[in-house]
Write a protein that holds these residues in place. Structure first.
Motif, mmCIF file in Angstrom:
data_model
loop_
_atom_site.group_PDB
_atom_site.id
_atom_site.type_symbol
_atom_site.label_atom_id
_atom_site.label_comp_id
_atom_site.label_asym_id
_atom_site.label_seq_id
_atom_site.Cartn_x
_atom_site.Cartn_y
_atom_site.Cartn_z
ATOM 1 N N ARG A 36 36.751 -12.574 8.063
ATOM 2 C CA ARG A 36 37.010 -12.710 6.634
ATOM 3 C C ARG A 36 36.086 -11.755 5.879
ATOM 4 N NH1 ARG A 36 40.421 -15.785 9.548
ATOM 5 N NH2 ARG A 36 41.308 -17.509 8.355
ATOM 6 N N LEU A 37 36.639 -11.005 4.938
ATOM 7 C CA LEU A 37 35.849 -10.104 4.104
ATOM 8 C C LEU A 37 36.004 -10.522 2.649
ATOM 9 C CD1 LEU A 37 37.453 -8.103 6.448
ATOM 10 C CD2 LEU A 37 35.591 -6.654 5.633
ATOM 11 N N MET A 38 34.874 -10.790 1.995
ATOM 12 C CA MET A 38 34.881 -11.276 0.628
ATOM 13 C C MET A 38 34.484 -10.157 -0.333
ATOM 14 S SD MET A 38 34.214 -13.688 2.992
ATOM 15 C CE MET A 38 32.434 -13.831 3.160
ATOM 16 N N LYS A 39 35.268 -9.950 -1.380
ATOM 17 C CA LYS A 39 35.002 -8.851 -2.304
ATOM 18 C C LYS A 39 33.855 -9.142 -3.255
ATOM 19 C CE LYS A 39 39.459 -6.604 -2.006
ATOM 20 N NZ LYS A 39 40.602 -5.990 -2.724
ATOM 21 N N ASP A 40 33.554 -10.419 -3.479
ATOM 22 C CA ASP A 40 32.410 -10.762 -4.325
ATOM 23 C C ASP A 40 31.887 -12.124 -3.890
ATOM 24 O OD1 ASP A 40 33.552 -13.004 -6.036
ATOM 25 O OD2 ASP A 40 34.977 -11.403 -6.514
ATOM 26 N N LEU A 41 30.755 -12.508 -4.466
ATOM 27 C CA LEU A 41 30.107 -13.779 -4.115
ATOM 28 C C LEU A 41 30.221 -14.794 -5.251
ATOM 29 C CD1 LEU A 41 26.891 -12.430 -2.318
ATOM 30 C CD2 LEU A 41 29.067 -13.146 -1.289
ATOM 31 N N ASN A 42 31.259 -14.655 -6.047
ATOM 32 C CA ASN A 42 31.543 -15.628 -7.111
ATOM 33 C C ASN A 42 30.373 -15.750 -8.077
ATOM 34 O OD1 ASN A 42 33.360 -17.398 -8.328
ATOM 35 N ND2 ASN A 42 32.577 -19.189 -7.227
ATOM 36 N N GLY A 43 29.770 -14.598 -8.417
ATOM 37 C CA GLY A 43 28.688 -14.583 -9.394
ATOM 38 C C GLY A 43 27.310 -14.816 -8.823
ATOM 39 N N MET A 44 27.192 -15.128 -7.537
ATOM 40 C CA MET A 44 25.896 -15.364 -6.910
ATOM 41 C C MET A 44 25.300 -14.072 -6.376
ATOM 42 S SD MET A 44 26.482 -18.915 -4.763
ATOM 43 C CE MET A 44 28.132 -18.502 -4.180
ATOM 44 N N THR A 45 23.983 -14.019 -6.303
ATOM 45 C CA THR A 45 23.315 -12.950 -5.580
ATOM 46 C C THR A 45 23.373 -13.271 -4.092
ATOM 47 O OG1 THR A 45 21.150 -14.020 -5.608
ATOM 48 C CG2 THR A 45 21.722 -12.617 -7.505
ATOM 49 N N ALA A 46 23.037 -12.294 -3.245
ATOM 50 C CA ALA A 46 23.018 -12.527 -1.803
ATOM 51 C C ALA A 46 22.045 -13.647 -1.461
ATOM 52 C CB ALA A 46 22.640 -11.235 -1.071
ATOM 53 N N ALA A 75 30.879 -10.390 4.853
ATOM 54 C CA ALA A 75 31.927 -10.627 5.845
ATOM 55 C C ALA A 75 31.485 -11.732 6.779
ATOM 56 C CB ALA A 75 32.235 -9.354 6.635
ATOM 57 N N ILE A 76 32.462 -12.456 7.312
ATOM 58 C CA ILE A 76 32.179 -13.509 8.288
ATOM 59 C C ILE A 76 33.028 -13.263 9.525
ATOM 60 C CG2 ILE A 76 32.276 -15.974 8.785
ATOM 61 C CD1 ILE A 76 31.670 -16.535 5.892
ATOM 62 N N LEU A 77 32.378 -13.101 10.663
ATOM 63 C CA LEU A 77 33.051 -12.920 11.944
ATOM 64 C C LEU A 77 33.369 -14.285 12.523
ATOM 65 C CD1 LEU A 77 31.026 -10.331 11.682
ATOM 66 C CD2 LEU A 77 31.606 -10.011 14.090
ATOM 67 N N MET A 78 34.632 -14.463 12.931
ATOM 68 C CA MET A 78 35.064 -15.730 13.508
ATOM 69 C C MET A 78 35.174 -15.620 15.019
ATOM 70 S SD MET A 78 35.239 -17.112 10.586
ATOM 71 C CE MET A 78 35.643 -18.754 11.184
ATOM 72 N N GLN A 79 34.869 -16.693 15.701
ATOM 73 C CA GLN A 79 35.032 -16.760 17.145
ATOM 74 C C GLN A 79 36.525 -16.905 17.497
ATOM 75 O OE1 GLN A 79 32.442 -16.573 19.517
ATOM 76 N NE2 GLN A 79 31.253 -16.010 17.687
ATOM 77 N N PRO A 80 36.962 -16.350 18.629
ATOM 78 C CA PRO A 80 38.356 -16.556 19.023
ATOM 79 C C PRO A 80 38.626 -18.021 19.340
ATOM 80 C CG PRO A 80 37.115 -15.472 20.779
ATOM 81 C CD PRO A 80 36.225 -15.493 19.576
ATOM 82 N N ILE A 81 39.839 -18.455 19.041
ATOM 83 C CA ILE A 81 40.252 -19.831 19.321
ATOM 84 C C ILE A 81 40.815 -19.906 20.728
ATOM 85 C CG2 ILE A 81 41.813 -21.695 18.617
ATOM 86 C CD1 ILE A 81 41.718 -20.520 15.789
ATOM 87 N N ASP A 82 40.483 -20.933 21.459
ATOM 88 C CA ASP A 82 40.975 -21.102 22.823
ATOM 89 C C ASP A 82 42.487 -21.329 22.806
ATOM 90 O OD1 ASP A 82 41.659 -23.050 25.279
ATOM 91 O OD2 ASP A 82 39.914 -21.845 25.795
ATOM 92 N N VAL A 83 43.202 -20.663 23.714
ATOM 93 C CA VAL A 83 44.660 -20.755 23.735
ATOM 94 C C VAL A 83 45.131 -22.184 23.991
ATOM 95 C CG1 VAL A 83 44.885 -20.193 26.203
ATOM 96 C CG2 VAL A 83 46.754 -19.653 24.614
ATOM 97 N N ASN A 84 44.379 -22.955 24.746
ATOM 98 C CA ASN A 84 44.770 -24.345 24.996
ATOM 99 C C ASN A 84 44.701 -25.177 23.717
ATOM 100 O OD1 ASN A 84 45.212 -24.443 27.981
ATOM 101 N ND2 ASN A 84 43.111 -23.702 28.005
ATOM 102 N N ASP A 85 43.749 -24.841 22.837
ATOM 103 C CA ASP A 85 43.675 -25.536 21.550
ATOM 104 C C ASP A 85 44.885 -25.188 20.684
ATOM 105 O OD1 ASP A 85 41.273 -26.711 22.259
ATOM 106 O OD2 ASP A 85 40.061 -25.122 21.352
ATOM 107 N N ILE A 86 45.303 -23.923 20.733
ATOM 108 C CA ILE A 86 46.468 -23.498 19.962
ATOM 109 C C ILE A 86 47.711 -24.247 20.422
ATOM 110 C CG2 ILE A 86 47.973 -21.540 19.426
ATOM 111 C CD1 ILE A 86 45.439 -19.759 19.782
ATOM 112 N N CYS A 87 47.894 -24.323 21.744
ATOM 113 C CA CYS A 87 49.054 -25.037 22.284
ATOM 114 C C CYS A 87 48.999 -26.521 21.927
ATOM 115 C CB CYS A 87 49.124 -24.848 23.799
ATOM 116 S SG CYS A 87 49.492 -23.154 24.328
#
Length: 417
Positions: free
Chosen positions: A253-263, A375-387
């Protein structure tokens, strides 16, 4: 149980198979498709993204679908495609960076989708669904396949892999270097055996192509109402892979702003929800960062903010359901909606996505350029969880999974007459 069907395929002429196949319609914009067509006028994008050649025509105008049909007929008349003389299955093989992926091209009945033998885990958008419905109806063909998974009860994957013999009937190499090959299966005994093997499979799962599948169902229903429904139009084309033979990547996920907050303020807010630990020297050539804790009972994601990486983790309540246990679910509930004001991840222009095996360095560059605030890097979801989620008729959050291999359009086409 699953019923699959061979079909009389339309394929690129052998000498054209390196030029005709293209990326799917939904991974390029009209402008990008136009550039590809300018470089390669034989590209199948002329059919599946006909809007690229009508830049001044409104989206979804009838002229777009009329052009798609006309170009498709023209490509056949010019000999870019040839129709098989008999029904067959096909092996679709992808070689990518040393990995070999092997799937079966076959047709599946729209009734299997309607009675949920074909299971899905995403919602379709009406505009995209209507677009592909009109496109399929206009060109009278499934021009792209649905990426389907199955749980192999034993022997199916090996049988399909062993069916690869001799030279491929079609082969093309993408700009990224992946090689796509098609091997037809025409022997009646082998066709019967494959059909029988899949009769022991209880369900299929849509990995990619939810809109293509639903649109094929729509076409069948509309043609039934019009009184011109053919048997082939009651089926759609898929490529079937054993569920444990594919790769799944996360969707950053990539965020264009922080909703008015500083880092600093944003990070402080996150510490009220997560255990936050800074990550030093991650592998920038990799596409994800392994969890530091390695616990399966914790949510885990990685934040890139102001030039630094942080691991965000949170314990999972054992009573949480399968969808609630997904990292993307917690991200939406605890971060995107309450902190950043992003309530609709499907439509909010402040949120973008980057999926697949792209290196972390690419994500860093997009944030460091100032285009995005974090940006937030997400972990891959296990295929068994998807099924499992699909088995429970659950709907996953948008952009939860990126499946590989990525399939091309135009290597095999299923005609509806």
């Amino acid at each position: 149980m699953v019923a699959i069907y061979p079909f009389t395929a339309l394929r690129p002429a052998p000498e054209e198979s390196a030029y005709v196949p293209s990326v799917p319609y939904d991974v390029v914009s009209a402008e990008e498709a136009a550039a590809c067509i300018a470089d390669n006028p034989k590209s199948f994008l002329r059919v599946i993204r006909s809007d690229a050649e009508l830049p001044d025509t409104p989206c979804y105008d009838e002229a777009v679908y009329e052009l798609a049909r006309a170009v498709f007929i023209e490509m056949q008349e010019k000999g870019l495609f040839e129709k098989d003389a008999e029904e067959s299955y096909s092996v679709y093989q992808v070689e990518d960076e040393g990995e070999i992926f092997t799937g079966l091209v076959a047709c599946v009945g729209v009734s299997e989708y309607q009675n949920r033998v074909v299971r899905r885990h995403e919602l379709t958008r009406y505009d995209k669904e209507e677009d592909r419905t009109r496109h399929i109806d206009a060109v009278n063909a499934n021009t792209g396949q649905v990426f389907l998974l199955y749980r192999d009860p034993g022997g199916i994957q090996k049988y399909i892999e062993d069916a690869v013999a001799g030279e491929p009937i079609a082969e093309t190499t993408t700009v990224s270097g992946s090689i796509h090959r098609i091997y037809p299966i025409r022997e009646p005994a082998m066709i019967r055996e494959i059909t029988t093997l899949f009769a022991n499979v209880p369900s299929l799962y849509i990995a990619d192509g939810h809109h293509r599948a639903k649109s094929a169902v729509n076409v069948a229903e509309r043609r039934k109402e019009r009184g011109d429904l053919t048997e082939e139009a009651t089926r759609f084309m898929g490529v079937l892979f054993a569920h444990d033979s594919v790769l799944i990547h996360g969707y950053s996920r990539l965020m264009k702003d922080l909703n008015g907050m500083t880092a600093e303020e944003f990070l402080a807010q996150l510490t009220t929800v997560f255990t936050v630990r800074e990550i030093f020297s991650p592998d920038l050539h990799a596409s994800t960062i392994p969890p530091m804790a390695g616990d399966s009972d914790r949510y885990c994601m990685h934040l890139y903010l102001a030039g630094r990486f942080y691991e965000l983790s949170h314990p999972i309540d054992p009573a949480t359901d399968a969808i609630g246990r997904l990292d993307v679910s917690l991200l939406q509930e605890k971060v995107l909606s309450p902190l950043l004001g992003i309530h609709d991840p499907r439509g909010d222009a402040r949120l973008d996505f980057m999926g697949g095996a792209a290196p972390i360095a690419d994500l860093i560059a997009r944030v460091d350029s100032g285009e995005y605030a974090a940006a937030i890097l997400m972990q891959p979801i296990d295929v068994n969880d998807i099924c499992a989620i699909a088995d429970e008729d659950g709907i996953m959050p948008p952009k939860s999974t990126w499946f590989e291999p990525k399939l091309l359009s135009g290597l095999v086409v299923h005609l509806l007459d």
